[in-house]
Design an enzyme around this catalytic site. Structure first.
Site, PDB file in Angstrom:
ATOM      1  N   THR A 121      37.302  36.914  42.811  1.00 51.54           N
ATOM      2  CA  THR A 121      36.523  36.115  41.901  1.00 51.54           C
ATOM      3  C   THR A 121      36.563  36.549  40.488  1.00 51.54           C
ATOM      4  OG1 THR A 121      34.909  38.674  42.600  1.00 51.54           O
ATOM      5  CG2 THR A 121      34.232  36.616  43.899  1.00 51.54           C
ATOM      6  N   ASN A 122      36.791  37.949  40.061  1.00 48.20           N
ATOM      7  CA  ASN A 122      37.742  37.978  38.808  1.00 48.20           C
ATOM      8  C   ASN A 122      38.782  36.980  38.150  1.00 48.20           C
ATOM      9  OD1 ASN A 122      35.748  39.867  37.308  1.00 48.20           O
ATOM     10  ND2 ASN A 122      36.877  41.322  38.616  1.00 48.20           N
ATOM     11  N   HIS A 141      38.173  48.112  35.669  1.00 49.78           N
ATOM     12  CA  HIS A 141      37.609  49.334  36.203  1.00 49.78           C
ATOM     13  C   HIS A 141      35.973  49.608  36.565  1.00 49.78           C
ATOM     14  CE1 HIS A 141      38.519  52.850  38.880  1.00 49.78           C
ATOM     15  NE2 HIS A 141      37.073  53.114  38.422  1.00 49.78           N
TER      16      HIS A 141
END
Length: 192
Positions: free
Chosen positions: A16-17, A107
């Site tokens: 998705t990123n 992160h």
């Protein structure tokens, strides 16, 4: 006039990123997603890259750790920056050295909390929940030879409620990733 900066996105999972970054830079005159590299042939991120016409390669862990394999591939695509978007392997030292301050990772916690070996995805959110944290967030940082130990570029936080489940925490973090990761990549590249 500055030339186009080519980025390679390293992925291991859903993507998705990765897709968000590809979409964000689709019409950019300055930054181009040149390549997606995965260490897993079944990573859904590869489907997302294909849908957007971005070339992708699957490399084994051994190939990723082999400068004779990885370096020529990155050179073939004129890669200037590397973005880790859910990449589950440590970046080899030769790459960290070759791309000093040009490898960016995200992160899903406010580092230095909940970072390091074994702390990824659901494991991070579970640890945040178990600790009773009142906030969490994302950390975008340069990659070093220490897992989650590189210099922090940006952090964004979100409040948590005691009623939030691990899935709720994950959703809140995902919203931050979608809102901020591509913009921070752009700012980082354009400020060099």
């Amino acid at each position: 006039m500055k030339q186009t900066t080519n980025i390679a996105i390293f992925v291991s999972g859903n993507g998705t990123n990765c897709e968000n970054i590809i979409r964000y830079f689709k019409d950019s005159d300055h930054i181009h997603v040149a390549l997606v590299i995965s260490n897993r042939a079944d990573a859904y991120a590869l489907n997302r890259a294909a849908r957007h016409g971005v070339p992708s390669r699957v490399l084994s862990r051994a190939d990723i750790n082999n400068p004779q394999v990885l370096t020529p591939l990155l050179n073939d695509y004129h890669v200037d920056y590397i973005v880790l978007a859910g990449f589950m392997l440590m970046v080899p030292a030769f790459l960290v050295e070759a791309y000093d301050k040009r490898i960016v990772n995200i992160h899903p916690s406010l580092l230095p909390k909940y970072g390091g070996k074994g702390m990824y995805g659901h494991h991070v959110h579970q640890a945040v929940k178990e600790a009773g944290e009142c906030e969490t967030g994302i950390t975008i940082h340069y990659v070093s030879n220490v897992c989650d130990g590189g210099e922090i570029i940006a952090q964004f936080s979100t409040p948590l409620s005691p009623d939030d489940t691990v899935d709720d925490i994950e959703s809140k973090v995902h919203v931050l990733e979608q809102q901020h990761f591509p913009q921070v990549i752009e700012q980082t590249i354009m400020s060099r």
